[in-house]
Design an enzyme around this catalytic site. Structure first.
Site, PDB file in Angstrom:
ATOM      1  N   LYS A  91      37.967  -8.955 -21.144  1.00 43.60           N
ATOM      2  CA  LYS A  91      37.086  -9.250 -22.058  1.00 43.60           C
ATOM      3  C   LYS A  91      36.000 -10.623 -21.943  1.00 43.60           C
ATOM      4  O   LYS A  91      36.772 -11.686 -21.499  1.00 43.60           O
ATOM      5  CB  LYS A  91      37.680  -9.504 -23.478  1.00 43.60           C
ATOM      6  CG  LYS A  91      36.991  -9.754 -24.929  1.00 43.60           C
ATOM      7  CD  LYS A  91      37.776  -9.687 -25.910  1.00 43.60           C
ATOM      8  CE  LYS A  91      36.938  -9.817 -27.325  1.00 43.60           C
ATOM      9  NZ  LYS A  91      37.950  -9.506 -28.432  1.00 43.60           N
ATOM     10  N   CYS A 142      35.719  -4.943 -28.680  1.00 37.61           N
ATOM     11  CA  CYS A 142      35.900  -5.252 -30.124  1.00 37.61           C
ATOM     12  C   CYS A 142      34.574  -6.288 -30.478  1.00 37.61           C
ATOM     13  O   CYS A 142      33.478  -5.513 -30.666  1.00 37.61           O
ATOM     14  CB  CYS A 142      37.171  -5.942 -30.316  1.00 37.61           C
ATOM     15  SG  CYS A 142      37.677  -6.324 -32.103  1.00 37.61           S
ATOM     16  N   GLU A 188      41.751  -1.608 -28.039  1.00 42.64           N
ATOM     17  CA  GLU A 188      42.154  -2.821 -27.622  1.00 42.64           C
ATOM     18  C   GLU A 188      43.691  -3.335 -28.331  1.00 42.64           C
ATOM     19  O   GLU A 188      44.235  -2.791 -29.434  1.00 42.64           O
ATOM     20  CB  GLU A 188      41.325  -3.865 -28.276  1.00 42.64           C
ATOM     21  CG  GLU A 188      41.741  -5.198 -27.869  1.00 42.64           C
ATOM     22  CD  GLU A 188      40.593  -6.282 -28.775  1.00 42.64           C
ATOM     23  OE1 GLU A 188      40.018  -7.285 -28.018  1.00 42.64           O
ATOM     24  OE2 GLU A 188      40.386  -6.032 -29.996  1.00 42.64           O
TER      25      GLU A 188
END
Length: 518
Positions: free
Chosen positions: A342, A393, A282
């Site tokens: 995301k 994440c 990321e």
């Protein structure tokens, strides 16, 4: 004339109050000790067996107290646990760290209030364990989308309890750990006044032993005979903390491109096998490759050199005011293609809740900059011979996000993460433990690619087969199994969690009703 209470000497009331004070302090000490012992179960220390012991100490501190006192004891225990466990927040600011711990500890206060009520019922260890799942569910959703960090399950990345993840996911692991701790507390309460061996004591001992043993006996799916070779890149960053990008533009992008060129050279020299795909972390490009010709050329050069698709972690602009945290497939021939944005965004990191109010209260809120927009579909991306399941994440802590990715066909799972702000704190090892649990929960290999570490490969049994140190560049090629068979946890989804939540809520309602009648 002084009034005299029947049956009480003039000095007995002060003496009784004096006796109560030490008992209250002992309970407070027990609750704090329980929280600290529970902290020891979490990485990087990782003494998993401390988790049920910590739960037991917290239950012992609560047993027999009134609801109001239980709230303070629960808050103290939660604060003592979360303060060191969430110390990784300190690079953002000690005020942010203390505020987060203070807010999250309120859920522990609520758990304690409900727990002392159900402790009047039989069999109360079961109800307390159900309430623990309820508490973790609640703080995983409220406020501003929730914060499901530091769940009991995430202390069990590889332990006798981990196998339960394949049956009921993280909630069932938390339940079994809490159940063992509550059974230990019940055993102490039963034995301390009058040590004796009876059927109840024998059954409690058997139950406390049987729970983790049954976890070891959970059958896991076997190998399916297919593999994929994945190149993993960790480029490192120039700065630390909130300034991890440093002052020089594009340095993070160049770091990851340079490591990819090194990987290509190692493949040509026969030092590493040729990968089928390559994964970057990321935020591995700090410049939007859709808008920057320079960024496009750097990424394209790396992809052509290694000769296979790269999953690039990019922050891309959306309009004039917004952005997205994106996992972008970059083909060596056709360039940028399929992507995943995301979905579970980090409050105060990727967007600002209650923006106008927060900007008026704190200048630091302006550091978020452009507000991120969440994606609207799971991260199943076709790359070369496989469909990778992309998780970004923070999302690895959320059951539903990972489960949706598996249901969409993602195998193996790839966790693209940027832990640069929190390097050398307890966040990277805690996040790796989550990947270990997810691997077992869904029968999928998990690749973690991190800008500064910990990058790792976790096999479907939850074993860490390869990992990097932190704050160094690194690269390798790992051969991982492709698994398509789902576990029971993948199939039933949130059903075990909701069952346990309803059991805990029902027991609490029954305890309140019984209390009013008595």
């Amino acid at each position: 004339m002084a009034l005299k209470i029947a049956g009480e000497s003039p000095s007995s009331a002060p003496a009784a109050r004096a006796a109560r004070v030490p008992r209250a302090l002992v309970r407070l000490a027990g609750s704090v000790a329980g929280g600290l012992v529970l902290f020891l179960a979490f990485p990087p220390i990782g003494w998993w067996f401390c988790a049920p012991i910590g739960v037991a100490l917290l239950a012992l501190a609560l047993h027999g107290v009134r609801v109001r006192r239980a709230a303070w004891l629960g808050y103290a225990g939660g604060f003592a646990f979360l303060l060191p466990t969430l110390a990784w927040v300190r690079p953002i600011g000690d005020d942010a760290w203390l505020a987060l711990v203070g807010i999250e500890s309120l859920f522990w206060a609520g758990l304690a209030c409900a727990a002392v009520l159900v402790m009047r019922l039989r069999p109360w260890p079961l109800w307390v364990a159900c309430l623990w799942v309820l508490q973790e569910w609640a703080r995983g959703r409220f406020p501003v989308g929730g914060f499901p960090w530091a769940r009991l399950a995430f202390s069990q990345g590889q332990s006798p309890y981990t196998g339960f993840a394949a049956l009921g996911g993280a909630p069932l692991v938390s339940f079994t750990v809490a159940l063992t701790g509550a059974l230990l507390a019940y055993l102490v309460i039963r034995l301390v006044p009058r040590p004796r061996a009876d059927r109840v004591v024998a059954g409690t001992v058997l139950g406390a032993i049987a729970v983790p043993v049954l976890g070891l006996a959970v059958p896991l799916p076997g190998d399916e005979g297919r593999t994929v070779r994945i190149g993993v890149i960790q480029g490192n960053v120039p700065g630390r903390g909130m300034d991890f990008l440093g002052d020089e533009p594009a340095v993070v992008l160049r770091n990851h491109a340079d490591e990819t060129h090194r990987l290509a050279e190692a493949v040509r020299a026969g030092k590493l096998p040729r990968p089928d795909i390559v994964v970057w972390p990321e935020n591995s490009t700090d410049i939007d490759p859709y808008q920057s010709e320079f960024a496009r050329e750097v990424i394209d050069s790396a992809a052509k050199d290694v000769g296979v698709p790269i999953l690039v972690g990019a922050v891309v602009n959306i309009g004039a005011d917004h952005r997205a945290t994106r996992g972008l497939v970059w083909d060596p021939v056709t360039g940028p293609g399929a992507y995943y944005d995301k979905r579970q965004l980090v409050p105060f990191g990727e967007y600002t809740p209650f923006k106008d109010v927060m900007l008026a209260l704190s200048k630091r809120a302006a550091l978020v900059g452009r507000q991120s927009l969440p994606g609207d579909r799971p991260g199943a991306l076709r790359m070369g011979p496989v469909t990778v399941g992309t998780v970004e994440c923070y999302e690895v802590a959320f059951d539903g996000v990972v489960r949706d990715t598996v249901e969409a066909g993602g195998t193996p799972l790839v966790v693209q993460t940027n832990n640069a702000t929190y390097a050398l704190t307890n966040l990277p090892p805690q996040q790796l433990a989550m990947s270990q649990l997810r691997a077992v929960e869904h029968n999928r290999a998990v690749i973690t690619a991190a800008t500064t570490g910990i990058s790792a490969y976790v096999d479907p049994a939850g074993r860490v087969e390869w990992r990097t140190p932190e704050l160094v560049p690194g690269m390798t090629v790992v051969t991982v199994p492709i698994r398509t068979k789902n576990t029971l946890a993948s199939e039933v989804g949130a059903l075990p969690e909701w069952t346990l939540i309803l059991m805990g809520a029902g027991a609490t309602a029954a305890a309140i009703s019984w209390r009013r009648k008595s």
